[in-house]
Write an enzyme that holds these catalytic residues in place. Structure first.
Site, PDB file in Angstrom:
ATOM      1  N   THR A 173       0.861  -1.186   0.000  1.00 50.26           N
ATOM      2  CA  THR A 173       0.000   0.000   0.000  1.00 50.26           C
ATOM      3  C   THR A 173       0.895   1.233   0.000  1.00 50.26           C
ATOM      4  OG1 THR A 173      -1.804  -1.075   1.122  1.00 50.26           O
ATOM      5  CG2 THR A 173      -1.576   1.264   1.548  1.00 50.26           C
ATOM      6  N   VAL A 202     -13.173  -4.508   2.053  1.00 47.69           N
ATOM      7  CA  VAL A 202     -12.553  -3.183   2.181  1.00 47.69           C
ATOM      8  C   VAL A 202     -11.740  -3.196   3.471  1.00 47.69           C
ATOM      9  CG1 VAL A 202     -12.967  -0.716   2.418  1.00 47.69           C
ATOM     10  CG2 VAL A 202     -14.471  -2.087   0.968  1.00 47.69           C
TER      11      VAL A 202
HETATM   12  N1  ASP Z   1      -3.688  -1.954   4.752  1.00 45.86           N
HETATM   13  C1  ASP Z   1      -3.945  -2.517   3.461  1.00 45.86           C
HETATM   14  C2  ASP Z   1      -5.213  -3.326   3.523  1.00 45.86           C
HETATM   15  O1  ASP Z   1      -5.380  -4.080   4.455  1.00 45.86           O
HETATM   16  C3  ASP Z   1      -2.832  -3.369   2.955  1.00 45.86           C
HETATM   17  C4  ASP Z   1      -1.471  -2.740   3.061  1.00 45.86           C
HETATM   18  O2  ASP Z   1      -1.243  -1.818   3.807  1.00 45.86           O
HETATM   19  O3  ASP Z   1      -0.571  -3.177   2.370  1.00 45.86           O
HETATM   20  O4  ASP Z   1      -6.009  -3.237   2.619  1.00 45.86           O
END
Ligand code: ASP
Length: 304
Positions: A173, A202
């Site tokens: 992310t 989500v």
């Molecule tokens: N936080 C993001 C999610 O769970 C994934 C990530 O941070 O890489 O959708």
């Protein structure tokens, strides 16, 4: 706020177990976003524009799980989530489960600025994108070979979600936090979510206070990591509140402790407090992030 001050910018390219052979791509990606955006911020670009631009650069980079290069869900599709927030007004825009859009963060900004709402999802968000003339790409234009072969590998693996969450795979992310020359804070975050997630899942990223938060009176934070645990402790808002009583480093570490202790969570945060001091912490093996020192030198790191 009054007066002109030196701006701040910090970006991340995800936490978790970034494989060592991908370190350089992650470091180059986050460094490039700072290199391309910071000079404009110094010339007076508003914080909101800066975080959107920085995240756009990271969404285009196939290294990261955002825009191009995102994970595939259980159906082999890419569904993207993003949000942007203005620390001066607490206004924010968010989108979730959108498809075939390279820059979901820019769609989130349109939600914030062109509608009476804060958060659009799925087919409604898609329809709004069309109304805003945001180009829709073919699904293959966001897809990378790396993610297709990872999906094929894990697709029928019944133990995938019972192992230590997503071990040995990066969660990339992306996020950016900026303070402009007027002292206004903003944050933006964008993701493809988690590998083989259920269709419609989500995570934290587009949820205000969880994946990101910005308030000129405390600070601004972008989070990354295991979204389900980040949601439970509203990690970004928690960190912003901690800025009010602690040094930035302490606040960031305490927020991550809360994530770990209360939700058995894993993740990382980057932020800027209201005085313009940088903050970062993670309890994953790595987190890729970059920021400019006051001297202008850009620091790109993969571990704290
Ligand atoms: N936080 C993001 C999610 O769970 C994934 C990530 O941070 O890489 O959708």
């Amino acid at each position: 706020m009054s007066g002109i001050s030196q701006p701040r910018l910090i970006v991340h390219g995800g936490a978790w177990n970034i494989p060592d052979e991908l370190d350089t791509d992650h470091l180059n990606g986050v460094r490039r976003a700072v290199e391309q955006v910071y000079p404009a911020l110094e010339k007076g670009m508003p914080a909101l524009d800066a975080v959107e631009k920085a995240v756009n650069i990271l969404e285009e980079d196939p290294t990261f799980d955002a825009g191009r290069g995102a994970f595939l869900n259980e159906r082999g599709e890419i569904e993207l989530d993003a949000m942007v927030m203005d620390g001066a007004t607490l206004n924010f825009g968010a989108v979730a489960a959108v498809q075939n859009i390279l820059h979901p963060v820019s769609l989130a900004r349109r939600v914030m600025e062109k509608t009476e709402h804060h958060f659009l999802v799925g087919s409604g968000a898609q329809l709004f994108a069309r109304r805003m003339n945001i180009p829709e790409l073919g699904p293959e234009e966001l897809l990378t070979e790396r993610e297709l072969s990872f999906y094929r590998k894990i697709k029928n693996d019944p133990t995938f979600y019972t192992r230590k969450p997503f071990e040995a795979h990066p969660m990339d992310t992306v996020g950016a936090v900026a303070m402009d020359i007027h002292g206004n804070l903003a944050v933006a975050t964008s993701t493809g979510g988690t590998p083989r997630k259920l269709s419609g899942r989500v995570g934290d990223t587009p949820v205000v206070g969880a994946g990101a938060y910005a308030d000129n009176h405390s600070g601004a934070v972008s989070a990354t990591g295991w979204g389900e645990s980040i949601l439970r402790v509203l990690l970004s808002k928690t960190a912003c509140d901690l800025f009010l009583a602690h040094s930035p480093g302490e606040a960031a570490r305490k927020a991550i402790q809360i994530l770990q202790q209360k939700a058995r969570g894993l993740g990382g945060i980057i932020g800027i407090n209201r005085s313009g001091e940088y903050a970062f912490a993670h309890n994953t093996r790595k987190m890729a992030f970059a920021y400019p020192r006051l001297s202008g030198q850009i620091i790109a790191q993969i571990k704290v």
